[in-house]
Motif scaffolding. Structure first.
Motif, PDB file in Angstrom:
ATOM      1  N   GLN A  89      48.618  26.805  49.541  1.00  0.00           N
ATOM      2  CA  GLN A  89      47.712  26.646  50.674  1.00  0.00           C
ATOM      3  C   GLN A  89      46.845  27.893  50.853  1.00  0.00           C
ATOM      4  O   GLN A  89      45.651  27.785  51.168  1.00  0.00           O
ATOM      5  CB  GLN A  89      48.508  26.362  51.954  1.00  0.00           C
ATOM      6  CG  GLN A  89      49.109  24.965  51.996  1.00  0.00           C
ATOM      7  CD  GLN A  89      50.007  24.745  53.205  1.00  0.00           C
ATOM      8  OE1 GLN A  89      50.368  25.695  53.907  1.00  0.00           O
ATOM      9  NE2 GLN A  89      50.392  23.501  53.445  1.00  0.00           N
ATOM     10  N   ASP A  90      47.435  29.072  50.639  1.00  0.00           N
ATOM     11  CA  ASP A  90      46.667  30.309  50.732  1.00  0.00           C
ATOM     12  C   ASP A  90      45.571  30.347  49.662  1.00  0.00           C
ATOM     13  O   ASP A  90      44.429  30.737  49.939  1.00  0.00           O
ATOM     14  CB  ASP A  90      47.581  31.525  50.583  1.00  0.00           C
ATOM     15  CG  ASP A  90      48.488  31.737  51.785  1.00  0.00           C
ATOM     16  OD1 ASP A  90      48.265  31.090  52.839  1.00  0.00           O
ATOM     17  OD2 ASP A  90      49.429  32.545  51.676  1.00  0.00           O
ATOM     18  N   ALA A  91      45.918  29.946  48.424  1.00  0.00           N
ATOM     19  CA  ALA A  91      44.933  29.954  47.341  1.00  0.00           C
ATOM     20  C   ALA A  91      43.825  28.948  47.602  1.00  0.00           C
ATOM     21  O   ALA A  91      42.633  29.242  47.395  1.00  0.00           O
ATOM     22  CB  ALA A  91      45.625  29.662  46.008  1.00  0.00           C
ATOM     23  N   GLN A  92      44.196  27.758  48.046  1.00  0.00           N
ATOM     24  CA  GLN A  92      43.183  26.735  48.343  1.00  0.00           C
ATOM     25  C   GLN A  92      42.280  27.173  49.490  1.00  0.00           C
ATOM     26  O   GLN A  92      41.060  26.980  49.443  1.00  0.00           O
ATOM     27  CB  GLN A  92      43.869  25.410  48.663  1.00  0.00           C
ATOM     28  CG  GLN A  92      44.564  24.795  47.462  1.00  0.00           C
ATOM     29  CD  GLN A  92      45.377  23.565  47.822  1.00  0.00           C
ATOM     30  OE1 GLN A  92      45.862  23.422  48.955  1.00  0.00           O
ATOM     31  NE2 GLN A  92      45.548  22.668  46.867  1.00  0.00           N
ATOM     32  N   ARG A  93      42.871  27.773  50.503  1.00  0.00           N
ATOM     33  CA  ARG A  93      42.078  28.268  51.630  1.00  0.00           C
ATOM     34  C   ARG A  93      41.133  29.372  51.172  1.00  0.00           C
ATOM     35  O   ARG A  93      39.994  29.462  51.644  1.00  0.00           O
ATOM     36  CB  ARG A  93      43.013  28.782  52.722  1.00  0.00           C
ATOM     37  CG  ARG A  93      42.305  29.366  53.941  1.00  0.00           C
ATOM     38  CD  ARG A  93      41.667  28.309  54.813  1.00  0.00           C
ATOM     39  NE  ARG A  93      41.084  28.906  56.016  1.00  0.00           N
ATOM     40  CZ  ARG A  93      40.570  28.202  57.025  1.00  0.00           C
ATOM     41  NH1 ARG A  93      40.576  26.876  56.987  1.00  0.00           N
ATOM     42  NH2 ARG A  93      40.064  28.817  58.072  1.00  0.00           N
ATOM     43  N   ALA A 127      46.186  25.932  41.557  1.00  0.00           N
ATOM     44  CA  ALA A 127      44.892  25.700  42.199  1.00  0.00           C
ATOM     45  C   ALA A 127      43.962  24.913  41.291  1.00  0.00           C
ATOM     46  O   ALA A 127      43.133  24.123  41.767  1.00  0.00           O
ATOM     47  CB  ALA A 127      44.254  27.036  42.585  1.00  0.00           C
ATOM     48  N   GLY A 128      44.110  25.110  39.978  1.00  0.00           N
ATOM     49  CA  GLY A 128      43.242  24.434  39.020  1.00  0.00           C
ATOM     50  C   GLY A 128      43.677  23.027  38.655  1.00  0.00           C
ATOM     51  O   GLY A 128      42.956  22.317  37.945  1.00  0.00           O
ATOM     52  N   THR A 129      44.860  22.608  39.117  1.00  0.00           N
ATOM     53  CA  THR A 129      45.348  21.267  38.791  1.00  0.00           C
ATOM     54  C   THR A 129      45.669  20.436  40.030  1.00  0.00           C
ATOM     55  O   THR A 129      45.723  19.205  39.947  1.00  0.00           O
ATOM     56  CB  THR A 129      46.606  21.347  37.906  1.00  0.00           C
ATOM     57  OG1 THR A 129      47.592  22.167  38.528  1.00  0.00           O
ATOM     58  CG2 THR A 129      46.267  21.927  36.532  1.00  0.00           C
ATOM     59  N   LEU A 130      45.907  21.088  41.162  1.00  0.00           N
ATOM     60  CA  LEU A 130      46.319  20.387  42.391  1.00  0.00           C
ATOM     61  C   LEU A 130      45.273  20.564  43.492  1.00  0.00           C
ATOM     62  O   LEU A 130      45.596  20.820  44.633  1.00  0.00           O
ATOM     63  CB  LEU A 130      47.682  20.908  42.860  1.00  0.00           C
ATOM     64  CG  LEU A 130      48.827  20.773  41.853  1.00  0.00           C
ATOM     65  CD1 LEU A 130      50.087  21.473  42.364  1.00  0.00           C
ATOM     66  CD2 LEU A 130      49.121  19.304  41.555  1.00  0.00           C
ATOM     67  N   PHE A 131      44.020  20.418  43.128  1.00  0.00           N
ATOM     68  CA  PHE A 131      42.915  20.639  44.070  1.00  0.00           C
ATOM     69  C   PHE A 131      42.516  19.349  44.770  1.00  0.00           C
ATOM     70  O   PHE A 131      42.969  18.250  44.417  1.00  0.00           O
ATOM     71  CB  PHE A 131      41.710  21.226  43.322  1.00  0.00           C
ATOM     72  CG  PHE A 131      41.318  20.440  42.106  1.00  0.00           C
ATOM     73  CD1 PHE A 131      40.538  19.299  42.208  1.00  0.00           C
ATOM     74  CD2 PHE A 131      41.735  20.841  40.842  1.00  0.00           C
ATOM     75  CE1 PHE A 131      40.179  18.557  41.084  1.00  0.00           C
ATOM     76  CE2 PHE A 131      41.384  20.117  39.706  1.00  0.00           C
ATOM     77  CZ  PHE A 131      40.604  18.973  39.833  1.00  0.00           C
TER      78      PHE A 131
END
Length: 267
Positions: A89-93, A127-131
């Motif tokens: 969640q931190d990376a996506q944010r 982050a590159g697969t679960l976006f």
């Protein structure tokens, strides 16, 4: 290099600081570059087994990216005792935040990559697969942005939590007895699709902490899905060598990666 700037990922939100490693988290540290137009940008995820964040895999990497004319953001993501989905969640944010403020920070929202070392490589590959494409109904405009990065750079990454997994990263991220569905979901070689971004990977063949099979598995999945990738395996080298400036073989990886970034129109 310009002065680094700290950016909170959820401004004004109350955050409980659990442990020394989570002080100041979650946040981004921006290392901007002066550019006539919009620069590309890369978010950097230091490694540390999801228990810490290694300093030598943060600021020195940002400075190298700045030298290529790329704006860099070091991600201070939450680690143990926080478990999945908090780091993701931190990376996506972080990705959404950079996209939302792209004009303000002088970066191109369509040239935004993510780079990670070891467990940070696992976070970057997640982050590159679960976006997702963002929630267009969200009240927070940042949450309307896509969390898909435009490029992945994975440095001796943790990828799989199966046979070749890193025990410490798995325990810190998923707990002592995780559900097998969660283990599969977070074994990111199994989540690669044709929409996974182009990827640069490097590893050492005799890495005793995170076996090279992690990078090989991810590269194999990229190949099967026809995703462009560049894989470099150096014969020898201990785990965690970062920029590898003093390493007889892996010192080449930054130059190889710089050439790849030019091909991706990042540099």
């Amino acid at each position: 290099m310009n002065t680094a700037i700290t950016i909170e990922l959820w401004p004004g939100a109350s955050k409980d600081s659990i442990g020394e490693e989570n002080q100041g988290c979650p946040s981004l540290t921006l290392y901007p570059v002066a550019s006539e137009g919009l620069s590309s940008a890369v978010i950097v995820c230091p490694g540390g087994g999801y228990g810490r964040r290694a300093p030598h895999e943060g600021e020195p990497v940002a400075e190298w990216l700045n030298g290529l004319g790329i704006s860099a953001f070091v991600l201070n993501y939450r680690v143990a005792p926080y478990e999945h989905p908090i780091p993701l969640q931190d990376a996506q944010r972080a990705i959404r935040t950079v996209r939302h403020h792209a004009q303000q920070w002088g970066v191109d929202p369509n040239r935004l990559g993510i780079l990670g070392f070891s467990a940070g490589g696992h976070l970057a590959s997640s982050a590159g697969t679960l976006f997702d494409a963002g929630n267009q109904d969200a009240d927070d405009p940042i949450e309307r942005q896509s969390s898909r990065p435009d490029a992945l750079i994975l440095c001796y990454p943790v990828i799989s939590f199966d046979e070749f997994g890193h025990v410490g990263s798995k325990r810190n991220l998923l707990g002592e007895a995780p559900d097998e569905k969660l283990v599969t979901l977070l074994s990111t070689e199994k989540q690669v699709s044709s929409d996974t971004p182009p990827t640069f990977l490097w590893h050492t063949a005799d890495d005793a902490a995170v076996p090279v099979e992690n990078s090989l598995l991810f590269a194999g999945a990229l190949s099967r899905h026809k995703v462009p990738y560049d894989l470099h395996v150096f014969e020898s080298g201990r785990h965690g060598i970062g920029m590898a400036t003093d390493h007889d073989e892996a010192y080449m990886w930054p130059e190889l990666c710089a050439n790849w970034l030019k091909k991706q129109k990042f540099a």
